[in-house]
Enzyme design. Sequence first.
Site, mmCIF file in Angstrom:
data_model
loop_
_atom_site.group_PDB
_atom_site.id
_atom_site.type_symbol
_atom_site.label_atom_id
_atom_site.label_comp_id
_atom_site.label_asym_id
_atom_site.label_seq_id
_atom_site.Cartn_x
_atom_site.Cartn_y
_atom_site.Cartn_z
ATOM 1 N N CYS A 1 -8.205 -5.090 -10.360
ATOM 2 C CA CYS A 1 -7.577 -4.300 -11.147
ATOM 3 C C CYS A 1 -7.418 -3.085 -10.449
ATOM 4 O O CYS A 1 -8.410 -2.379 -9.898
ATOM 5 C CB CYS A 1 -9.058 -3.636 -11.855
ATOM 6 S SG CYS A 1 -8.508 -2.636 -13.490
ATOM 7 N N CYS B 1 -7.289 -1.071 0.875
ATOM 8 C CA CYS B 1 -6.417 -1.268 1.901
ATOM 9 C C CYS B 1 -7.040 -1.628 3.290
ATOM 10 O O CYS B 1 -7.852 -0.625 3.673
ATOM 11 C CB CYS B 1 -5.150 -0.579 2.017
ATOM 12 S SG CYS B 1 -4.113 -0.887 3.590
ATOM 13 N N CYS C 1 -5.878 1.101 5.955
ATOM 14 C CA CYS C 1 -5.954 2.498 6.283
ATOM 15 C C CYS C 1 -6.910 2.926 5.039
ATOM 16 O O CYS C 1 -7.060 4.448 4.814
ATOM 17 C CB CYS C 1 -4.435 3.211 5.588
ATOM 18 S SG CYS C 1 -4.104 3.127 3.770
ATOM 19 N N CYS D 1 0.264 3.067 3.502
ATOM 20 C CA CYS D 1 0.466 2.507 4.861
ATOM 21 C C CYS D 1 1.653 1.384 4.842
ATOM 22 O O CYS D 1 1.957 0.747 5.931
ATOM 23 C CB CYS D 1 -0.571 2.168 5.901
ATOM 24 S SG CYS D 1 -1.367 0.882 5.264
ATOM 25 N N CYS E 1 0.816 -1.227 0.167
ATOM 26 C CA CYS E 1 0.073 -0.025 0.110
ATOM 27 C C CYS E 1 0.892 1.405 0.064
ATOM 28 O O CYS E 1 1.777 1.446 0.652
ATOM 29 C CB CYS E 1 -0.915 0.012 1.228
ATOM 30 S SG CYS E 1 -1.807 1.574 1.450
HETATM 31 FE FE FE Z 1 -2.938 1.132 3.442
#
Ligand code: FE
Length: 156
Positions: free
Chosen positions: A135, A112, A115, A66, A63
């Site tokens: 995607c 995610c 976060c 984060c 991510c």
């Molecule tokens: Fe994240």
Amino acid sequence: MKVKVFSKSGQLVELDSPRVVKTDDQWQKILTPEQYKIARAKGTERPFCGNLLDNHQEGVYTCVCCGLPLFSSDSKFNSGTGWPSFFQPVDKENVIEHHDSTYGMDRTEILCARCDCHLGHVFEDGPRPTGLRFCVNSESLKFTPKDKIAEIAEGK
Ligand code: FE
């Protein structure tokens, strides 16, 4: 919350990690304008323009907000859509799904789990073994090659 992260030796292990919560101002300070527009304001990068679309190296996609590991090169495939595509996340606990009815479409947004970073959407027209196509915008991801995996250990 429970998430999965890579250990220093590259094994996927469970971690009890606090959710990552920041204000828009704080996100804007740590992300580029383009990353912010996509990851936090749910934008979409133009197809065939993302820097990770044609990345064929072995490694892990985390991510951008984060650092949580989200996808692995093992499940990346060429969907022809112009966005990096994966048939599964590194672990179901790390990617959450929300129904998205914006723009008059019925889609499933993926985020995610730690976060709420906007990643993209998941569709049911992917390849085997899952039949799913995650995607994802390149701007929402950071790539770490396999031999540098110790640098992202413990989801830092
Ligand atoms: Fe994240």
